[in-house]
Scaffold this active site. Structure first.
Site, PDB file in Angstrom:
ATOM      1  N   HIS A  28      78.992  20.228  91.572  1.00  0.00           N
ATOM      2  CA  HIS A  28      80.011  21.104  90.981  1.00  0.00           C
ATOM      3  C   HIS A  28      79.678  22.206  90.360  1.00  0.00           C
ATOM      4  O   HIS A  28      80.750  23.087  90.136  1.00  0.00           O
ATOM      5  CB  HIS A  28      80.624  20.019  90.006  1.00  0.00           C
ATOM      6  CG  HIS A  28      82.095  20.065  89.431  1.00  0.00           C
ATOM      7  ND1 HIS A  28      82.764  21.397  89.737  1.00  0.00           N
ATOM      8  CD2 HIS A  28      82.981  19.261  88.910  1.00  0.00           C
ATOM      9  CE1 HIS A  28      84.040  21.198  89.578  1.00  0.00           C
ATOM     10  NE2 HIS A  28      84.173  20.122  88.729  1.00  0.00           N
ATOM     11  N   ASP A  43      91.447  19.538 110.133  1.00  0.00           N
ATOM     12  CA  ASP A  43      91.519  19.015 111.522  1.00  0.00           C
ATOM     13  C   ASP A  43      90.349  19.603 112.493  1.00  0.00           C
ATOM     14  O   ASP A  43      90.259  20.778 112.575  1.00  0.00           O
ATOM     15  CB  ASP A  43      92.926  19.376 112.212  1.00  0.00           C
ATOM     16  CG  ASP A  43      93.167  19.181 113.798  1.00  0.00           C
ATOM     17  OD1 ASP A  43      92.392  18.394 114.360  1.00  0.00           O
ATOM     18  OD2 ASP A  43      94.111  19.224 114.186  1.00  0.00           O
TER      19      ASP A  43
END
Length: 423
Positions: free
Chosen positions: A152, A362
């Protein structure tokens, strides 16, 4: 779940990082971000018939993606507040899973989901770990799960979501990726913060906490938006879901053995489109701030008013706010970062991944059946869009004693489904 690691290797950028780009500076926002990891899990019910071909396809496209996101393939230098863009690469782990994916989708379980990750993010911070680590899990039924862990300190959820989406774009050969590197460190430079005594590195990830999944479907959200309209303004999906969660938390806090006087909530806000001029929506880094809500427990709970307070707190986070808060270091005046307050308070965080392109990831075999994470949280909720884009999935982390009260709250019971099937 029967999972077996089959391979592990390092994927490096397809092209070496130029010498003039070898040092990526962290901003003050990166510097203030806790030393924790967050994760992404993508579940695909069907990929290709040839796992070897799929593996090669993912590795090659990841290598090309890292050329654009070259700091993610580098090494974080904490003492210098930079990423050494040395092209050391990212670990890429592969595993075979004998179970059918329908078992996972039928009843999502955090203990099972985290097995799809290369490591457990809540088990402590290791500075030597890569900025990104990937695990690809091949199910015997033809399904696939991609699990990623991110450091992070280097990036936020928006960066991570665009990283995965763009990896898919490159895998499909579906277009060029715009430059993702933006020098926010010039606007919000890092500072000497050694005098700050309070560390929040492990604040969100505690063993005694419990994380559960609650889903607000589209019809429930539409009903809440109508019911909790305040002074003629209809709250957004995010505002009304956050208001219901905070309302349940306020009610639970009132019933606790030692109730606080006030609930302080930090609402995570994406700064990219709030800056003047706007930052690129896909740019790398922690480009976030927080809207603040102070709710005295003696105040009458009204979800419409609470949603309006959420709206106003977010509205205040604009270009001027960010330049003062980070650029002029006004964050140093926050009591939570140092000075003691007389008020007995409780802090809670709300962060949203809604409207990020996570569901657009995708790689050539369609969009994921489910996208989310398996974070073990404490005093925080993380919100995700459901796959239809209408609902919101909330992962809520609370101390166990508070979770029992929270999940029995009448509004939570009325408007959510606790851990419903993904099938």
């Amino acid at each position: 779940m029967n999972l077996r690691i089959t391979s592990s290797e390092i994927i490096k950028p397809s092209s070496p990082t130029p010498q003039n780009l070898k040092s990526y500076r962290l901003s003050i926002v990166d510097q203030l971000t806790p030393n924790v990891y967050f994760s992404i899990i993508l579940l695909y019910t069907k990929t290709t018939e040839n796992p070897t071909k799929t593996s090669d396809h993912l590795k090659k496209s990841l290598s090309e993606t890292l050329t654009r996101y070259y700091p993610l393939a580098g090494q974080l230098k904490y003492d210098q507040l930079i990423v050494d863009c040395n092209d050391q690469g990212v670990p890429f782990v592969e595993a075979d899973v004998s179970n059918h994916m329908s078992e996972l989708l039928k009843l999502p379980n955090i203990d099972v989901l985290e097995q799809l990750l290369p490591f457990k993010p809540h088990e402590g911070f290791n500075a030597e770990r890569s900025n990104v680590t990937v695990q690809v899990n091949y199910f015997g039924c033809g399904g696939m799960a991609i699990g990623l862990c991110f450091k992070h300190k280097v990036l936020d959820a928006t960066t991570a979501a665009f990283f995965v989406k763009n990896w898919g774009v490159i895998a499909r050969g579906a277009g060029e990726i715009k430059d993702v590197i933006y020098d926010q460190a010039s606007l919000f430079p890092a500072r000497d913060l050694s005098f700050l005594s309070k560390s929040v590195d492990e604040e969100f990830l505690k063993a005694e906490s419990e994380t559960k999944r609650f889903v607000f479907d589209g019809s429930a959200i539409a009903s809440m938006r109508e019911k909790f309209t305040h002074l003629g303004r209809r709250p957004t999906r995010f505002e009304v879901v956050s208001a219901v969660i905070l309302g349940a938390l306020i009610s639970a806090a009132k019933e606790s053995e030692e109730p606080p006087e006030r609930l302080d909530t930090i609402i995570s806000v994406n700064l990219r489109q709030r800056m003047v001029p706007p930052f690129p929506e896909h740019c790398l880094g922690n480009i976030i701030s927080g809207g603040l809500i102070y709710w005295p427990l003696e105040k009458k709970l009204d979800h419409g008013s609470l949603a309006e307070e959420i709206h106003q707190s977010i509205k205040k986070v604009d270009d001027q706010f960010a330049r003062k808060f980070y650029g002029e270091a006004e964050f140093l005046n926050l009591p939570r970062l140092g000075a003691n307050e007389v008020v007995k308070k409780r802090e809670f965080w709300v962060t949203s991944w809604c409207k990020t392109p996570l569901h657009q990831s995708d790689f050539g075999w369609g969009k994921p059946k489910w996208a989310g994470n398996s974070m073990r949280l404490n005093e925080i909720t993380v919100l995700f869009d459901t796959s239809d884009g209408e609902g919101i999935e909330a992962w809520v982390g609370l101390p166990k004693k508070d979770m029992a009260r929270f999940e029995q709250d009448a509004t939570i019971v009325a408007y959510t489904s606790p851990n419903p099937t993904i099938l």
